[in-house]
Design an enzyme around this catalytic site. Structure first.
Site, PDB file in Angstrom:
ATOM      1  N   GLU A   1      29.195  35.113  29.424  1.00  0.00           N
ATOM      2  CA  GLU A   1      30.070  34.298  30.255  1.00  0.00           C
ATOM      3  C   GLU A   1      29.250  33.149  30.861  1.00  0.00           C
ATOM      4  O   GLU A   1      28.147  33.393  31.354  1.00  0.00           O
ATOM      5  CB  GLU A   1      30.701  35.125  31.385  1.00  0.00           C
ATOM      6  CG  GLU A   1      31.767  34.329  32.112  1.00  0.00           C
ATOM      7  CD  GLU A   1      32.485  35.126  33.221  1.00  0.00           C
ATOM      8  OE1 GLU A   1      32.097  36.274  33.504  1.00  0.00           O
ATOM      9  OE2 GLU A   1      33.424  34.564  33.785  1.00  0.00           O
TER      10      GLU A   1
ATOM     11  N   GLY B   1      24.834  38.074  39.553  1.00  0.00           N
ATOM     12  CA  GLY B   1      24.759  39.406  40.144  1.00  0.00           C
ATOM     13  C   GLY B   1      24.996  40.489  39.108  1.00  0.00           C
ATOM     14  O   GLY B   1      24.267  41.469  39.029  1.00  0.00           O
ATOM     15  N   ALA B   2      26.052  40.298  38.314  1.00  0.00           N
ATOM     16  CA  ALA B   2      26.432  41.317  37.349  1.00  0.00           C
ATOM     17  C   ALA B   2      27.475  40.744  36.403  1.00  0.00           C
ATOM     18  O   ALA B   2      28.008  39.663  36.642  1.00  0.00           O
ATOM     19  CB  ALA B   2      26.999  42.539  38.069  1.00  0.00           C
ATOM     20  N   MET B   3      27.779  41.521  35.336  1.00  0.00           N
ATOM     21  CA  MET B   3      28.727  41.020  34.344  1.00  0.00           C
ATOM     22  C   MET B   3      29.568  42.159  33.784  1.00  0.00           C
ATOM     23  O   MET B   3      29.049  43.217  33.428  1.00  0.00           O
ATOM     24  CB  MET B   3      27.943  40.306  33.227  1.00  0.00           C
ATOM     25  CG  MET B   3      28.820  39.721  32.153  1.00  0.00           C
ATOM     26  SD  MET B   3      29.970  38.472  32.809  1.00  0.00           S
ATOM     27  CE  MET B   3      31.311  38.669  31.657  1.00  0.00           C
ATOM     28  N   GLU B   4      30.874  41.921  33.706  1.00  0.00           N
ATOM     29  CA  GLU B   4      31.872  42.950  33.406  1.00  0.00           C
ATOM     30  C   GLU B   4      32.121  43.225  31.928  1.00  0.00           C
ATOM     31  O   GLU B   4      33.180  43.749  31.573  1.00  0.00           O
ATOM     32  CB  GLU B   4      33.203  42.534  34.044  1.00  0.00           C
ATOM     33  CG  GLU B   4      33.903  41.324  33.381  1.00  0.00           C
ATOM     34  CD  GLU B   4      33.644  39.986  34.079  1.00  0.00           C
ATOM     35  OE1 GLU B   4      32.612  39.867  34.757  1.00  0.00           O
ATOM     36  OE2 GLU B   4      34.477  39.065  33.935  1.00  0.00           O
TER      37      GLU B   4
ATOM     38  N   HIS C   1      33.584  45.495  41.951  1.00  0.00           N
ATOM     39  CA  HIS C   1      34.045  44.220  41.384  1.00  0.00           C
ATOM     40  C   HIS C   1      34.027  44.262  39.846  1.00  0.00           C
ATOM     41  O   HIS C   1      35.034  43.960  39.197  1.00  0.00           O
ATOM     42  CB  HIS C   1      33.156  43.094  41.907  1.00  0.00           C
ATOM     43  CG  HIS C   1      33.515  41.732  41.407  1.00  0.00           C
ATOM     44  ND1 HIS C   1      34.327  40.875  42.111  1.00  0.00           N
ATOM     45  CD2 HIS C   1      33.191  41.082  40.266  1.00  0.00           C
ATOM     46  CE1 HIS C   1      34.478  39.755  41.431  1.00  0.00           C
ATOM     47  NE2 HIS C   1      33.792  39.859  40.298  1.00  0.00           N
ATOM     48  N   GLU C   2      32.901  44.655  39.284  1.00  0.00           N
ATOM     49  CA  GLU C   2      32.795  44.652  37.813  1.00  0.00           C
ATOM     50  C   GLU C   2      33.741  45.686  37.210  1.00  0.00           C
ATOM     51  O   GLU C   2      34.362  45.445  36.174  1.00  0.00           O
ATOM     52  CB  GLU C   2      31.346  44.909  37.372  1.00  0.00           C
ATOM     53  CG  GLU C   2      30.314  43.952  37.955  1.00  0.00           C
ATOM     54  CD  GLU C   2      30.685  42.483  37.851  1.00  0.00           C
ATOM     55  OE1 GLU C   2      31.406  42.101  36.907  1.00  0.00           O
ATOM     56  OE2 GLU C   2      30.271  41.700  38.731  1.00  0.00           O
TER      57      GLU C   2
ATOM     58  N   HIS D   1      37.334  44.400  37.153  1.00  0.00           N
ATOM     59  CA  HIS D   1      37.589  43.408  36.098  1.00  0.00           C
ATOM     60  C   HIS D   1      38.180  44.053  34.842  1.00  0.00           C
ATOM     61  O   HIS D   1      38.788  43.360  34.032  1.00  0.00           O
ATOM     62  CB  HIS D   1      36.283  42.709  35.698  1.00  0.00           C
ATOM     63  CG  HIS D   1      35.999  41.429  36.431  1.00  0.00           C
ATOM     64  ND1 HIS D   1      36.961  40.469  36.670  1.00  0.00           N
ATOM     65  CD2 HIS D   1      34.840  40.936  36.951  1.00  0.00           C
ATOM     66  CE1 HIS D   1      36.397  39.437  37.315  1.00  0.00           C
ATOM     67  NE2 HIS D   1      35.122  39.702  37.503  1.00  0.00           N
TER      68      HIS D   1
HETATM   69  C1  7MF Z   1      31.122  40.220  43.498  1.00  0.00           C
HETATM   70  O1  7MF Z   1      32.277  37.524  38.503  1.00  0.00           O
HETATM   71  C2  7MF Z   1      31.609  38.940  43.622  1.00  0.00           C
HETATM   72  C3  7MF Z   1      31.181  37.946  42.780  1.00  0.00           C
HETATM   73  C4  7MF Z   1      30.366  36.253  36.566  1.00  0.00           C
HETATM   74  C5  7MF Z   1      29.058  36.203  37.259  1.00  0.00           C
HETATM   75  C6  7MF Z   1      30.094  38.438  38.754  1.00  0.00           C
HETATM   76  O2  7MF Z   1      31.879  39.534  37.613  1.00  0.00           O
HETATM   77  C7  7MF Z   1      31.304  38.272  37.865  1.00  0.00           C
HETATM   78  C8  7MF Z   1      30.971  37.634  36.503  1.00  0.00           C
HETATM   79  C9  7MF Z   1      28.806  34.936  39.418  1.00  0.00           C
HETATM   80  C10 7MF Z   1      28.923  34.818  40.790  1.00  0.00           C
HETATM   81  C11 7MF Z   1      29.398  35.890  41.538  1.00  0.00           C
HETATM   82  C12 7MF Z   1      29.757  37.091  40.909  1.00  0.00           C
HETATM   83  C13 7MF Z   1      29.653  37.207  39.504  1.00  0.00           C
HETATM   84  C14 7MF Z   1      29.155  36.108  38.749  1.00  0.00           C
HETATM   85  C15 7MF Z   1      30.253  38.190  41.770  1.00  0.00           C
HETATM   86  C16 7MF Z   1      29.796  39.490  41.661  1.00  0.00           C
HETATM   87  C17 7MF Z   1      30.218  40.474  42.503  1.00  0.00           C
HETATM   88  N1  7MF Z   1      32.188  37.554  35.709  1.00  0.00           N
HETATM   89 BR1  7MF Z   1      28.170  33.488  38.459  1.00  0.00          BR
HETATM   90 ZN    ZN Z   2      33.875  38.589  38.708  1.00  0.00          ZN
END
Ligand code: 7MF
Ligand code: ZN
Length: 859
Positions: free
Chosen positions: A122, A262-265, A298-299, A302
């Protein structure tokens, strides 16, 4: 290099071809990984005769269509594109490309992090793995075969279920994974490495068993338990509150050290920045434990809001992110303190998002124009996006909102959709008219809600005159009125909430402002009440309402809503900072009485008390009075802290003792805040004692921070002790780097120390965590040194940005933020900052990421 060009939301066109299945074979090698991609192509637009695939940083090895190899004159390789003849309704396309993961320092696509191969796709990273229709409205079923050296990479992971594995010649092995759910390419993931594995399981509401696996660096097993427990809580919560259940038999989470975000779903295979998963009480703070729970949530969330239902195009990013942030906020609020979590969210909007609206990168939550998509993973899209969802929740109520969610899921499961599809489902399911509300998606900027009150004792009538106005932003000159939910309460002089009658009807506390202005007339009000407006921050706006300090103190004591009490406290403290800035002395007796009462009340949640006593951040204060001298503001804020610290010394000491005795996370938060007040008042013995007696990282770091912020004589001794203890643990060393970078020293000696830290064995400019901990914290968390009148702070950041531009443009574009907001500063500083931006603009190989931000800020 040609100037980067922008893409526009309104230019969206459906893809003329779809890819229904993709078989990937990835033969992993450090510098020459071979990727074979076999796609089933289907034509969806009559007359289309050419297939244009995107790709970056790829070496094309071979192309064949329906098993017939193409020679180089049968296709075109253009800048970032591979154009193939495709005058057929369906075809099998086989591409072989070669990539260099070990030299991929941008950390996008497939790269090597320490000894692990991993991916980040992403938003547009998949095109660095193979030529593809790398856009979220192309949904394919993926099969992934990974081959790698068996000793170095015993675990080979990809999305979905493992269907095959075995040994190969030359000490290599393979694994094949099948993901049954069609997905966009940005959700693809592959990981190969050696790990410690934590395993657990979860039984879904309908009785299916899901295997949970957490992969961490060898030796880190003990730091994985909290994340795994959080995951189970998230899975349960989503079933209970949203009626959404997990859909695969396995859920994997991998922690990696080099990660831009931070992380990726990724479907079935989340990849996490190790700092967002690993925690034990020796090495991580209470706040980090909380953050891990929310990111894991959060992840996980998603999986439905993002993966099963995804975005049609990247302009719709807030469709999944705003909604998923709202969901993770609700998760945290249902499990912990709702008021404290709401306060944390409000602070992000006021301190960071309002600044984004006021700066050169202002954009609506659904942007119209993008050069580099990575630049739009912003607090506007995420956190303001979540506020927009929250307002719908406020307007529809929990029941109406859940009906809307159910319709959204039923109607769009398996699709790539738009923000408008979401609003449509909410509107249809609830019957609430959201026509005007939709403007929140297209309008940028922070509305100002101005309120004037009028009381007529004779008529026993109280009126509120409401007026909304949104100032122009860098991206949009014309603004329209918005639909603002305004939650309010009127308090009597004795602190009781009044039963209200509005225009002859009983009033439930929620008013929908849809016009530029309106007057609310409350009848039967016998004495002038005190109004508590915009309770719970019911709309992301700036409130302009003149209230006396006595009225604010009244609200701080009597408002029924905890967030409103906090908000009143913040208003009082902000006023006191500005009074100090003007060279006057705030009425410290009145302040001490009001805040002393709160400190003494042991029935209050200690975490809430800590929030109330925390002065608004410098960035929040700057947003209230743009153009003021940021260093003077920082000093005034400091001075007020010292004033409060000495005026309340006795109350603080008593409260500190109570916190020591209670020893739980809320009390530790208050204890650390009190310690900082004490440090600023020179109580160095107490700080050293807390450092020495600390039994967890929260207490240790609280003491370290207090010592550094108070520039106490013991600070060097404590910092050295910390460094000796943790020098081999980079995640913990990040705290050391941040403490150092935010010390309010003179800029020249501080930069000497920071430069020395950059040659510490634990520092690595290629690791985004280290860069953010040291360079990012300096630029963002040290107003005194960063904004020093000499400009030395700006020049230091610029030096680092020039290096990072060539290493990791995404990381560079994140930490440039404090520089591009230069127009909110005094003239002298503007000059210095502008020079730095011009120096960046003149770079020959300026990345798209930096180009977009620098060019906008200079124009
Ligand atoms: C909680 O959105 C809130 C926001 C994209 C990478 C994680 O799951 C995501 C990914 C970015 C900035 C903030 C966050 C994320 C990303 C995030 C993570 C946890 N799809 Br760039
Ligand atoms: Zn996200």
């Amino acid at each position: 290099m040609s100037q980067p060009t922008a893409r526009h939301r309104l230019d969206y066109q459906a893809s003329p071809f779809q890819i229904d299945t993709l078989h990937l074979t990835v033969q992993l090698e450090d510098h020459a990984t071979l990727v074979t991609a076999e796609s089933a192509i289907r034509r969806t637009q009559a007359g289309a005769a050419e297939l244009a695939l995107v790709g970056e940083e790829l070496a094309l090895v071979s192309v064949s269509i329906d098993e017939v190899a193409l020679s180089a004159d049968e296709y075109r390789l253009e800048e970032g594109k591979l154009v193939l003849p495709m005058d057929r309704d369906s075809a099998r396309l086989t591409l072989v490309t070669r990539i260099d993961p070990a030299n991929n320092t941008a950390l996008e696509g497939l790269y090597k992090s320490e000894g692990t191969f991993c991916t980040q796709c992403e938003a547009e990273g998949f095109r660095r793995i193979t030529y593809f229709l790398d856009r979220p409205d192309v949904l394919a079923r993926y099969t992934t075969r990974i081959e790698a050296d068996k000793a170095a990479y015993p675990y080979l992971l990809a999305n979905g279920n493992k269907v095959d594995s075995g040994d190969l010649d030359g000490g290599r092995h393979f694994a094949t994974w099948v993901d049954p759910f069609p997905k966009p390419s940005y959700l693809f993931a592959l990981v190969a490495g050696d790990f410690d594995l934590l395993e657990d399981s979860f039984t879904t509401a309908s009785g299916r068993d899901v295997a949970l696996q957490l992969f961490v660096d060898k030796g880190q097993k003990g730091r994985g338990h909290h994340a795994l427990a959080s995951l189970k809580r998230a899975m349960k919560w989503d079933e209970e509150r949203f009626n959404l259940e997990y859909d695969l038999d396995i859920y994997m989470v991998v922690a990696v050290d080099f990660f831009n975000m931070g992380a990726m779903e990724n479907k079935g295979l989340n990849v996490f920045n190790s700092k967002c998963v690993l925690a034990d009480s020796d090495s991580a703070t209470d706040a980090e434990f909380d953050r891990i729970e929310s990111i894991i949530g959060h992840e996980y969330f998603h999986n439905w809001t993002g993966n099963r239902i995804t975005c049609r195009d990247w302009f719709q990013l807030s469709l999944k992110e705003g909604l998923t942030v709202f969901r993770d906020q609700e998760f945290s609020s249902d499990l912990g303190s709702r008021a404290v979590h709401r306060i944390e969210a409000v602070k992000v909007i006021r301190g960071i998002q309002f600044a984004e609206d006021a700066g050169p990168m202002a954009h609506p939550i659904r942007p119209d124009k993008v050069i580099e998509m990575n630049n739009f993973y912003t607090v506007t899209v995420y956190d303001k996006g979540a506020e927009i969802i929250r307002m719908m929740h406020t307007l529809l109520g929990e029941q109406g909102f859940q009906k809307g969610m159910a319709l959204y899921v039923e109607r769009h499961d398996g699709q790539a959709v738009t923000c408008d599809d979401f609003v449509q489902a909410m509107e249809e399911a609830s019957g609430v008219d959201l026509t005007l509300f939709r403007r929140w998606y297209s309008q940028s900027g922070t509305p100002v809600l101005t309120v004037e009150e009028e009381f007529d004792a004779e008529a026993a009538q109280y009126k509120l005159h409401l007026r909304q106005h949104t100032p122009a932003t860098a991206d949009q000159a014309q603004k329209q009125p918005l639909h603002l939910p305004v939650r309010l309460e009127l308090l009597s002089t004795s602190g009781q909430a009044l039963e209200l009658t509005l225009d002859g009807q009983p009033f439930d506390g929620l008013y929908s402002l849809t016009e530029p202005q309106a007057t609310l007339t409350f009848d039967g009000v016998n004495a002038k009440p005190v109004a508590s407006l915009l309770q719970e921050f019911s709309a992301p706006v700036k409130l302009s309402f003149a209230q006396s300090e006595a009225e604010q103190i009244h609200l701080m004591s009597y408002a029924n809503n905890a967030v409103a009490r906090w908000d009143a406290a913040q208003g009082i403290l902000a006023n006191a900072v500005f009074v100090t800035l003007e060279g006057d002395t705030p009425d410290s007796d009145a302040l001490a009485r009001a805040f002393g009462q709160i400190l003494a009340d042991d029935r209050l949640d200690a975490a809430l008390v800590a929030q109330m006593l925390t002065l608004p951040s410098v960035s929040t204060l700057m947003e209230m009075h743009s153009g003021c001298d940021v260093v003077a503001l920082h000093q005034a804020r400091r001075q007020l802290q010292t004033t409060l610290g000495s005026a309340l010394a006795a109350e603080m000491e008593l409260a500190y003792q109570r916190c020591v005795a209670a020893n739980d996370a809320p009390h530790r938060a208050l204890k650390n805040l009190l310690l900082e007040f004490k440090a600023l008042c020179g109580e160095s013995e107490r700080v050293l004692a807390q450092y020495e007696q600390a039994s967890n990282m929260t207490e240790t770091l609280g003491a370290l921070r207090a010592a550094n912020q108070g520039l106490l004589p013991q600070r060097r001794q404590m910092m050295t002790d910390f460094e000796v203890k943790w020098r081999h643990d980079p995640l913990v060393m990040d705290k050391y780097f941040s403490q150092l970078a935010t010390t309010p020293m003179e800029v020249v000696p501080l930069l000497e120390e920071i430069n020395r830290a950059m040659s510490h064995a634990a520092f690595d400019i290629g690791n985004p965590n280290r860069v953010r901990a040291l360079v990012g914290a300096f630029a963002d968390g040290n107003p005194k040194a960063f904004h020093d009148a000499s400009g030395a702070g700006y020049r230091f950041l610029t030096e680092q940005l020039i290096k990072l531009n060539g290493i990791n443009p995404q990381c560079a574009a994140r930490i440039i933020t404090p520089l591009i907001g230069f127009k909110q500063h005094t003239g002298e500083r503007q000059q210095q900052m502008r020079q730095c931006l011009e120096q960046l603009m003149a770079l020959e190989d300026l990345s798209k990421d930096l180009y977009e931000k620098v060019s906008k800020s200079l124009s």
